[in-house]
Design a protein around this motif. Structure first.
Motif, PDB file in Angstrom:
ATOM      1  N   TRP A  20       0.833  -1.203   0.000  1.00 32.32           N
ATOM      2  CA  TRP A  20       0.000   0.000   0.000  1.00 32.32           C
ATOM      3  C   TRP A  20       0.865   1.249   0.000  1.00 32.32           C
ATOM      4  N   GLU A  21       0.439   2.226  -0.812  1.00 33.78           N
ATOM      5  CA  GLU A  21       1.067   3.547  -0.807  1.00 33.78           C
ATOM      6  C   GLU A  21       0.218   4.445   0.084  1.00 33.78           C
ATOM      7  N   ARG A  22       0.873   5.426   0.705  1.00 39.39           N
ATOM      8  CA  ARG A  22       0.134   6.353   1.568  1.00 39.39           C
ATOM      9  C   ARG A  22      -0.979   7.065   0.775  1.00 39.39           C
ATOM     10  N   ALA A  23      -0.677   7.425  -0.509  1.00 34.36           N
ATOM     11  CA  ALA A  23      -1.673   8.150  -1.316  1.00 34.36           C
ATOM     12  C   ALA A  23      -2.918   7.295  -1.558  1.00 34.36           C
ATOM     13  N   GLU A  24      -2.730   5.980  -1.684  1.00 33.52           N
ATOM     14  CA  GLU A  24      -3.886   5.096  -1.890  1.00 33.52           C
ATOM     15  C   GLU A  24      -4.745   5.056  -0.629  1.00 33.52           C
ATOM     16  N   ALA A  25      -4.079   5.004   0.507  1.00 33.89           N
ATOM     17  CA  ALA A  25      -4.823   4.996   1.769  1.00 33.89           C
ATOM     18  C   ALA A  25      -5.598   6.309   1.923  1.00 33.89           C
ATOM     19  N   GLU A  26      -4.945   7.415   1.548  1.00 29.54           N
ATOM     20  CA  GLU A  26      -5.602   8.736   1.645  1.00 29.54           C
ATOM     21  C   GLU A  26      -6.807   8.801   0.723  1.00 29.54           C
ATOM     22  N   ALA A  27      -6.653   8.233  -0.492  1.00 29.92           N
ATOM     23  CA  ALA A  27      -7.755   8.272  -1.469  1.00 29.92           C
ATOM     24  C   ALA A  27      -8.957   7.481  -0.941  1.00 29.92           C
ATOM     25  N   GLU A 210      -1.706  13.335  16.996  1.00 28.41           N
ATOM     26  CA  GLU A 210      -1.150  13.028  15.664  1.00 28.41           C
ATOM     27  C   GLU A 210      -2.035  13.623  14.567  1.00 28.41           C
ATOM     28  N   ARG A 211      -1.476  13.697  13.347  1.00 28.42           N
ATOM     29  CA  ARG A 211      -2.258  14.200  12.213  1.00 28.42           C
ATOM     30  C   ARG A 211      -2.907  13.030  11.478  1.00 28.42           C
ATOM     31  N   LEU A 212      -3.808  13.358  10.555  1.00 26.33           N
ATOM     32  CA  LEU A 212      -4.447  12.304   9.753  1.00 26.33           C
ATOM     33  C   LEU A 212      -3.382  11.485   9.017  1.00 26.33           C
ATOM     34  N   GLU A 213      -2.349  12.166   8.502  1.00 27.05           N
ATOM     35  CA  GLU A 213      -1.279  11.448   7.780  1.00 27.05           C
ATOM     36  C   GLU A 213      -0.660  10.382   8.669  1.00 27.05           C
ATOM     37  N   LEU A 260     -11.463   5.769   9.570  1.00 29.12           N
ATOM     38  CA  LEU A 260     -10.208   5.041   9.777  1.00 29.12           C
ATOM     39  C   LEU A 260     -10.452   3.534   9.879  1.00 29.12           C
ATOM     40  N   VAL A 261     -11.511   3.161  10.595  1.00 23.99           N
ATOM     41  CA  VAL A 261     -11.843   1.734  10.721  1.00 23.99           C
ATOM     42  C   VAL A 261     -12.166   1.164   9.337  1.00 23.99           C
ATOM     43  N   ALA A 262     -12.957   1.897   8.557  1.00 24.23           N
ATOM     44  CA  ALA A 262     -13.322   1.416   7.212  1.00 24.23           C
ATOM     45  C   ALA A 262     -12.078   1.269   6.336  1.00 24.23           C
ATOM     46  N   THR A 263     -11.168   2.229   6.455  1.00 27.92           N
ATOM     47  CA  THR A 263      -9.935   2.162   5.653  1.00 27.92           C
ATOM     48  C   THR A 263      -9.093   0.960   6.081  1.00 27.92           C
ATOM     49  N   ALA A 264      -9.019   0.727   7.389  1.00 24.17           N
ATOM     50  CA  ALA A 264      -8.281  -0.448   7.896  1.00 24.17           C
ATOM     51  C   ALA A 264      -8.910  -1.730   7.356  1.00 24.17           C
ATOM     52  N   ARG A 265     -10.230  -1.796   7.361  1.00 23.01           N
ATOM     53  CA  ARG A 265     -10.931  -2.997   6.872  1.00 23.01           C
ATOM     54  C   ARG A 265     -10.581  -3.292   5.425  1.00 23.01           C
ATOM     55  N   ILE A 266     -10.557  -2.216   4.595  1.00 22.05           N
ATOM     56  CA  ILE A 266     -10.289  -2.418   3.165  1.00 22.05           C
ATOM     57  C   ILE A 266      -8.813  -2.776   2.953  1.00 22.05           C
ATOM     58  N   MET A 267      -7.927  -2.132   3.698  1.00 21.93           N
ATOM     59  CA  MET A 267      -6.489  -2.384   3.496  1.00 21.93           C
ATOM     60  C   MET A 267      -6.045  -3.730   4.055  1.00 21.93           C
ATOM     61  N   MET A 268      -6.757  -4.219   5.088  1.00 22.35           N
ATOM     62  CA  MET A 268      -6.364  -5.508   5.700  1.00 22.35           C
ATOM     63  C   MET A 268      -7.604  -6.403   5.768  1.00 22.35           C
ATOM     64  N   PRO A 269      -8.056  -6.891   4.597  1.00 24.94           N
ATOM     65  CA  PRO A 269      -9.365  -7.546   4.501  1.00 24.94           C
ATOM     66  C   PRO A 269      -9.526  -8.779   5.373  1.00 24.94           C
ATOM     67  N   LYS A 270      -8.420  -9.480   5.637  1.00 21.99           N
ATOM     68  CA  LYS A 270      -8.526 -10.737   6.398  1.00 21.99           C
ATOM     69  C   LYS A 270      -8.286 -10.532   7.891  1.00 21.99           C
ATOM     70  N   SER A 271      -7.912  -9.331   8.295  1.00 25.78           N
ATOM     71  CA  SER A 271      -7.560  -9.107   9.702  1.00 25.78           C
ATOM     72  C   SER A 271      -8.808  -8.825  10.529  1.00 25.78           C
ATOM     73  N   VAL A 272      -8.788  -9.291  11.758  1.00 31.25           N
ATOM     74  CA  VAL A 272      -9.844  -8.916  12.698  1.00 31.25           C
ATOM     75  C   VAL A 272      -9.478  -7.533  13.234  1.00 31.25           C
ATOM     76  N   VAL A 273     -10.389  -6.568  13.062  1.00 35.40           N
ATOM     77  CA  VAL A 273     -10.118  -5.197  13.509  1.00 35.40           C
ATOM     78  C   VAL A 273     -10.825  -4.979  14.847  1.00 35.40           C
ATOM     79  N   ARG A 274     -10.033  -4.671  15.869  1.00 32.90           N
ATOM     80  CA  ARG A 274     -10.637  -4.549  17.204  1.00 32.90           C
ATOM     81  C   ARG A 274     -10.825  -3.087  17.592  1.00 32.90           C
TER      82      ARG A 274
END
Ligand code: SAM
Ligand code: DTB
Ligand code: SF4
Length: 331
Positions: A20-27, A210-213, A260-274
């Motif tokens: 993953w690139e930071r710009a993709e996560a931001e998008a 911290e900042r969004l970045e 942020l939770v939604a972005t984590a879900r998409i970036m780590m599809p198989k991970s359990v997000v707590r």
């Protein structure tokens, strides 16, 4: 030293993309809310039962007096937080607590020690605790600080299911929060845990100024590990008095947390997000949105380590209203 994402061809196939690139996560994060939620929910449904969440319970088996200087933590000896340090608990007391946690609806039991790293003689006791808690039919997790490869192998032999060690924040912000160990130290420990055959639990904290970045940088760091963690705890900083973070932090906007939770879900599809620390500040509606965004694990029990968590009845009531199943039962 192990580079982040250095080895990509491990034996088990990794469905997550891993680069993953930071710009993709931001998008992703910046998509219109409905589009982001729709994508996150679709990824979530492809990988998990959307109407089920995991329940874990925490126990501080050795509290306070920690030599590390993590600027958010009540247990660091560097700050006057009024917390009384304790010795390592007896195995029998730990097992009795685990039994009560199981009866209260916890599937996983996480034993936490305020150490920089465990001493080999402490590890004997920890291994006994792991075997005994596993004997109750619970999943086991420990968090003990930095490990050597040999220590990780010993924990695996004792039957440990998960090791929690958080990256905490982005590489850029890390130095503002912790100076006594490096981010690379943490990444090395995560790799030793992985090589030992133990599942990895790693995430971080938001709400420390911290900042969004930085929040997105943390997700990129986690998603680009050789294999993404099986468990990703997202903690909202639970306020403690007397630590440096106090002066700088603003509690994040609730919608920013959902994004942020939604972005984590998409970036780590198989991970359990707590949805970890900080649920005490969240409304039922905010937690419901986080579950829709793909969070599928919570800590249950009235306390976390040194701070508060929502009461059991409030959690059971919320899950019942949402039609979400878990091992937690309404009392
Ligand atoms: N000493 C071990 C270590 O740091 O790896 C384990 C214990 S430490 C309490 C585990 C994690 O809890 C930290 O990495 C941090 O992410 C989280 N944490 C600690 N204090 C917190 C707080 N006040 N609010 C939210 N999360 C916190
Ligand atoms: C994690 O990411 N969150 C848990 C667990 N891993 C060890 C700890 C939360 C601690 C909250 C602050 C406290 O209660 O002291
Ligand atoms: Fe110690 Fe862990 Fe707290 Fe850092 S987070 S001060 S290592 S107990």
């Amino acid at each position: 030293m192990i580079a982040v994402g250095a080895i990509r061809n491990d034996s088990d196939s990794t469905p997550a993309r891993g680069e993953w690139e930071r710009a993709e996560a931001e998008a992703l994060y910046s998509l219109p809310f409905a589009d982001l939620m729709c994508q996150a929910q679709s990824v979530h449904r492809s990988n998990f039962d959307p109407n089920h969440i995991e329940t874990a319970s925490l126990l501080s088996i050795k509290t306070g007096g920690c030599p590390e200087d993590c600027a958010y933590c009540s247990q660091s000896a560097h700050y006057d937080t009024g917390l009384k340090a304790t010795r390592l608990m007896d195995c029998a007391d730990v097992v009795a607590t685990a039994k009560r946690a199981k009866e209260a609806g916890a599937r996983r039991f996480c034993m936490v020690a305020a150490w920089r790293s465990p001493k080999d003689r402490d590890l004997d006791q920890i291994c006994d605790m792991i075997s005994a808690v596993k004997g109750l039919g619970m999943e086991t997790c420990v968090t003990l600080g930095m490990l050597t490869p040999k220590q990780a192998a010993r924990l695996f032999e004792a039957g440990l299911d998960f090791y929690n060690h958080n990256v905490d924040t982005s590489p850029e912000f890390y130095g503002k929060i912790i100076t006594t160990r490096t981010l690379q130290d943490r990444i090395d420990t995560l790799e030793y845990v992985r090589q030992a055959g133990i599942n990895v639990c790693s995430g971080g904290i938001i709400g420390m100024g911290e900042r969004l970045e930085d929040r997105l940088g943390m997700l990129v760091l986690l998603a680009n590990l050789r294999k993404p963690p099986e468990s990703v705890p997202i903690n909202l900083w639970n306020e403690v008095k007397g630590v440096p973070v106090n002066a700088t932090a603003d509690r994040p906007d609730p919608i920013a947390l959902v994004r942020l939770v939604a972005t984590a879900r998409i970036m780590m599809p198989k991970s359990v997000v707590r949805l970890s620390a900080g649920r005490q500040y969240m409304s039922d509606e905010l937690q419901a949105l986080c579950f829709l965004a793909g969070a599928n694990s919570i800590f249950i029990g009235d306390v976390l380590l040194t701070t508060k968590n929502p009461e059991a009845n409030r959690d059971a009531n919320l899950l019942a209203r949402l039609g979400i199943t878990s091992a937690l039962c309404l009392k």
